[in-house]
Enzyme design. Structure first.
Site, mmCIF file in Angstrom:
data_model
loop_
_atom_site.group_PDB
_atom_site.id
_atom_site.type_symbol
_atom_site.label_atom_id
_atom_site.label_comp_id
_atom_site.label_asym_id
_atom_site.label_seq_id
_atom_site.Cartn_x
_atom_site.Cartn_y
_atom_site.Cartn_z
ATOM 1 N N CYS A 133 0.823 -1.187 0.000
ATOM 2 C CA CYS A 133 0.000 0.000 0.000
ATOM 3 C C CYS A 133 0.865 1.247 0.000
ATOM 4 C CB CYS A 133 -0.894 0.015 1.240
ATOM 5 S SG CYS A 133 -1.742 -1.539 1.558
ATOM 6 N N LEU A 138 -3.099 -2.172 -2.160
ATOM 7 C CA LEU A 138 -2.905 -3.305 -3.066
ATOM 8 C C LEU A 138 -3.343 -4.530 -2.278
ATOM 9 C CD1 LEU A 138 -1.738 -4.445 -5.771
ATOM 10 C CD2 LEU A 138 0.431 -4.713 -4.565
ATOM 11 N N GLY A 168 2.606 -2.761 4.144
ATOM 12 C CA GLY A 168 3.531 -3.863 4.370
ATOM 13 C C GLY A 168 2.847 -5.199 4.493
#
Length: 617
Positions: free
Chosen positions: A2, A55, A82
């Protein structure tokens, strides 16, 4: 993976003008959208704003951010970038304490862990992360970065306001945050680049959360604390025990980092590092009846123009083919042409927000864009050379005797194209020496070690803090530019901690480079691959590429409005373009030689234009 951003002020009342501040948060998301193309969200409270682009990798439906949870009278909100690889074990531990979860995301694990145990919970995380956590009751903003600094996190302070972002471009969305380059900035670019000082963001007043650090912003004051740092201890294990433990650590790190709700792939060069990662992944997926997809990279024309040298002894393809046959992967050979590489020189600056590793970076960005068409998660062999001693300077006497960065000892090479006025203005040698000496002073030493072993620690620490950090930045930005998550199992902090204290006589047993890693991989790879001589990331040797770069740089220097004209000597550049390049004498490690110098200057010019950088000399 992200992108995150946000701001906090002890005196603000953001909710009195919500539209204005929401627009800034949305702008932070917009410029970092490539890091998280799947979803986005914002959070705004009286004294804090958080932004997040996502993401989706874990819990695709319910892992949205920013995420808020309440417990024990506390309310906390998180924006996080992460992966936490031991999230399942931590989730189970928290459930045993009566914590109820509404998602299967690692985001909620971090949040519930903090609510239950406070900031000390961060020490339990095994992963890569940049975390912004707002504690409403304390009116405090916490920023955490993973131990090795795999995930980026930058910040700046304006009065009583702290602004942060995964990428520097996010900071520029906040009012009055300017792109300014002063003498220190230009020393970073020309004396240290493409590396940069840890803790700094090159632009004036732009800083970086260091790996293994926590920042606390409260009442207009910043408090920094290291929650992790390397410690030097005596190594008590025998060589056989060391090999066994290293083998287990590498295998466990790879298996942990296979965690994903979508298919994974690996980068495969045919070297020992990527081959070990690939072999373990392929074997584990085979148990599930699945086939691993692998990707290798090369350049058009290298089959014709490649020239072996001391840094690049052989091409990768024959070794890749051996590994594909051995592990039974579905392989994709990717190639990059001259035009794509030059076009991506500028895209890689967009991704890094700084001049970077020239075509070494632009080609990786191009390759990642192709991989992202197939997969959104990949595992790589990055960091093994820095940790296990794979680079030439670990073995050369010059590195032991020269008080300078071993991959960049000669400042005169770096000044080849610079104007004499700039050379006289910038204290480049002094700046580089001060940066080097700062790291040497902070190297964790072990009492009673010989001067030679002490020096080995210094060289290792320089590699971890500088060379590895540069390559990790390259991997993160080039991958995330296309929404691809790149994982680095060798950067698992347990491996770093353990191998740091292994004596050189074990790491380089019988004088063999990375002997410890090779011995730990016995039985997992074909022997010829396991003991293959190191060959770094490939470069193009096509003569047309260098000619295209030279022509383009001269064209730029002919433009009276080109910002680089105030930094580069046109006559020096013309002479340099006319001279044949020497690939065997690099100016930055084994990766950047003559052609990369030309490309780097093109990147500097583009950077100055694109970010409208104001130069203060």
């Amino acid at each position: 993976m992200c992108g995150i951003g946000g701001f906090s002020s002890s005196r603000a009342a953001y909710t009195e003008e919500p539209g204005r501040w929401q627009e800034i948060l949305e702008s932070m998301n917009r410029v970092q959208k490539r890091r998280g193309p799947d979803e986005e969200g914002i959070f705004l409270e009286k004294k804090c704003g958080l932004a997040h682009v996502r993401l989706s990798i874990i819990d695709l439906e319910r892992g949205r951010q920013p995420m808020t949870r309440r417990a024990g009278g506390k309310t906390c909100t998180i924006a996080y970038n992460g992966e936490i690889y031991n999230m399942k074990a931590l989730q189970k531990e928290l459930k045993g304490q009566g914590i109820c979860f509404t998602t299967d995301s690692d985001t909620e694990v971090i949040l519930q862990g903090y609510l239950t145990e406070g900031e000390s919970f961060i020490k339990k995380l095994n992963g890569i992360f940049a975390i912004a956590l707002w504690d409403q009751r304390e009116e405090a903003l916490y920023l955490f970065r993973d131990r090795a600094g795999v995930k980026p996190l930058f910040y700046t302070i304006q009065g009583d306001t702290l602004i942060f972002s995964s990428e520097i471009k996010g900071l520029f969305q906040y009012p009055q945050v300017e792109a300014v380059a002063d003498r220190e900035s230009l020393c970073e670019i020309f004396a240290l680049g493409p590396a940069k000082s840890y803790g700094k963001g090159v632009f004036r007043n732009i800083l970086e959360v260091e790996g293994g650090s926590r920042l606390l912003w409260k009442d207009g004051r910043l408090r920094e604390k290291k929650y992790w740092q390397l410690q030097s201890r005596s190594h008590e294990d025998s060589f056989e025990e060391t090999v066994e433990k290293t083998s287990w650590l590498v295998e466990d790190a790879v298996k942990l980092q296979m965690l994903s709700d979508i298919p994974i792939c690996t980068f495969l060069s045919g070297g020992v590092d990527s081959s070990l990662v690939t072999a373990i992944c392929a074997r584990e997926l085979k148990k599930q009846g699945k086939v691993l997809h692998t990707f290798s990279f090369d350049f058009q024309g290298n089959d014709r123009y490649f020239k072996a040298n001391s840094f690049q002894p052989s091409q990768d393809r024959p070794w890749v083919e051996k590994m594909v046959e051995y592990s039974g992967t579905s392989h994709h050979f990717l190639t990059c042409g001259n035009q794509e590489m030059i076009e991506c020189l500028y895209k890689s600056v967009d991704a890094r927000d700084l001049p970077c590793m020239a075509d070494v970076e632009s080609s990786m960005l191009y390759f990642c864009s192709l991989v992202a068409e197939h997969n959104k998660v990949t595992l790589t062999g990055e960091c093994a050379d820095e940790i296990f001693g794979g680079y030439p300077w670990f073995h050369k006497r010059e590195a032991f005797e020269t008080p300078a960065f071993p991959w960049s000892p000669d400042m005169k090479v770096r000044q080849t194209l610079l104007s004499e006025e700039l050379i006289q203005t910038l204290p480049m040698e002094e700046y580089a020496r001060a940066a080097y000496e700062k790291t040497i002073r902070k190297t964790p030493v072990l009492a009673g070690e010989s001067p030679e072993e002490k020096r080995r620690r210094e060289i290792s620490y320089l590699n971890l803090k500088w060379f590895m950090a540069t390559l990790l930045d390259r991997m993160d930005r080039t991958a995330m530019y296309s929404g691809l998550e790149a994982r680095v199992p060798f950067a698992d902090h347990r491996i770093i901690e353990y191998v740091w204290n292994v004596p050189w006589s074990m790491k380089c047993r019988d004088g063999v480079v990375k002997a410890l890693l090779r011995r730990s991989g016995e039985g997992k790879l074909p022997k010829e691959v396991l003991w293959r001589r190191k060959s770094p990331y490939p470069k193009t040797y096509h003569p047309d590429y260098e000619a295209m770069l030279g022509a383009r740089l001269l064209e730029v220097l002919a433009d009276p409005g080109a910002p680089i004209r105030q930094l580069v000597d046109k006559k020096k550049a013309e002479k340099f373009v006319e001279s044949p390049s020497d690939y065997g004498k690099p100016w930055y490690g084994q990766l950047m030689a003559g052609p990369q110098m030309l490309a780097y200057m093109l990147q500097v010019n583009y950077w100055l234009e694109k970010y409208q950088v104001r130069i203060l000399l």
